[in-house]
Design an enzyme around this catalytic site. Structure first.
Site, PDB file in Angstrom:
ATOM      1  N   GLY A   1      41.605  37.244  36.108  1.00 36.43           N
ATOM      2  CA  GLY A   1      40.553  38.134  35.252  1.00 36.43           C
ATOM      3  C   GLY A   1      40.521  39.346  35.442  1.00 36.43           C
ATOM      4  N   ASP A   2      40.654  39.956  36.822  1.00 33.36           N
ATOM      5  CA  ASP A   2      40.673  41.335  36.943  1.00 33.36           C
ATOM      6  C   ASP A   2      42.160  41.967  36.327  1.00 33.36           C
ATOM      7  OD1 ASP A   2      38.269  40.509  38.342  1.00 33.36           O
ATOM      8  OD2 ASP A   2      39.515  40.226  40.284  1.00 33.36           O
TER       9      ASP A   2
END
Length: 330
Positions: free
Chosen positions: A250-251
């Site tokens: 997600g990052d």
């Protein structure tokens, strides 16, 4: 400049254990040590994609020094504020038939260290992007994201918020440039079911109406959905591949989105680059390289051709005084 803030950085100690047995001595067959924390992951992925950033946060003791060293080793400019007591945390991640994590609480952050962070953030201006990502330690006020966004309201800095629950909900009124919930986090945010694409779209629209300029919803193997600040809906499947590690995916999506947007000023490109970066990382043991990201980006272009995205019929533009005020970005 892109600034990332990680309030609770860590050393992630990863061990691979063929068969984990409770109450017995287990021997690992491999191990790795990485700097951890959502903002840190964003900074490293940005560096991998050729974009500079300043990684801000707090470091304590020998573990804090090692986190900073590893950041610098990975091409990042680490400007952490030193804490004079305790140690930055070590998180243990055990890879076996199932993945087990043990996350430590992190050191106490005194008010004077927090004030020093505020002073550094005061340098942010209209050409800058600030990424606030992840949870906060118990020693900090629960509204710390709001405090920062309110403090920078007149700076016209574009702010990205990647958080959950009240941290995210309470930040929306300050019109973050980008938020990145997943379906489960949308459910938590509004107490709704997000078990179909229509319901996920409705949840994302609600986040947009509550103040976020761009709402990027990560859907794992099902790809992602974006409602951009012009009210256009973008959807795409994920590239095909084998999930190896979801940590940092997600990052990486956030970093890929920012890299794509800064390169082309085009939300369709940013969206596709975000999916490519998130997927490429999911297919690796750690954060993906630029070559790996571009490979997935090209695959997305081949089976999801670039096209014009039409405004949503249900979409209504934000009606707030901030739309015409100097602090409203866009």
């Amino acid at each position: 400049m892109i600034y990332t803030v990680t309030f609770n950085p860590s050393l992630d100690y990863i061990v691979w254990v063929p068969k984990l047995t409770d109450g017995a001595t287990n021997r690992s067959e491999a191990q790795a040590l990485y700097p951890g924390g959502k903002g840190i992951n964003v900074s490293i992925m940005l560096s991998n994609l050729g974009y500079a950033s300043k990684a801000l946060g707090f470091s304590a003791g020998f573990t804090g020094r090692e986190i900073e060293r590893l950041l610098e080793e990975n091409g990042c400019d680490a400007e952490f504020i030193p804490l004079h007591q305790g140690n930055s945390r070590i998180n243990i991640k055990i890879k076996s038939a199932q993945e087990t994590e043990i996350n430590a609480p992190g050191p106490h952050i005194p008010s004077e260290a927090l004030n020093e962070l505020f002073q550094r953030l005061d340098a942010c201006g209209p050409e800058d992007i600030l990424v606030l990502a992840g949870s906060i330690p118990k020693s900090l006020p629960s509204d710390i994201y709001e405090q920062i966004m309110l403090r920078l309201r007149g700076h016209k800095t574009r702010i990205v918020v990647d958080a959950t629950g009240d941290l995210l909900k309470n930040a929306l009124k300050y019109h973050p440039f980008l938020v990145k919930p997943n379906a489960a986090e949308l459910e938590e945010l509004y107490g709704i079911r997000c078990d179909t694409m229509d319901k996920i779209k409705q949840g994302a629209m609600r986040v947009r109406q509550d103040g976020a300029l761009n709402v990027l919803v990560s859907l794992g193997k099902d790809g992602a959905l974006l409602i951009d600040q012009h009210g256009r809906l973008h959807t795409s499947p994920a590239p095909s591949g084998t999930l190896v590690n979801s940590v940092g995916s997600g990052d990486s999506m956030v970093a890929g989105f920012l890299a794509g947007y800064l390169k082309e000023q085009d939300y369709a490109v940013a969206f596709r680059m975000g999916i490519a970066a998130g997927s490429a990382t999911a297919f690796q043991e750690w954060l993906a390289t630029k070559a790996q990201v571009l490979k997935e980006y090209q695959a997305l272009k081949e089976y999801q051709p670039l096209k014009e995205y039409q405004p949503l019929k249900e979409y209504q533009p934000l009606q707030t005084p901030s739309q015409t005020s100097p602090e409203f970005p866009g």
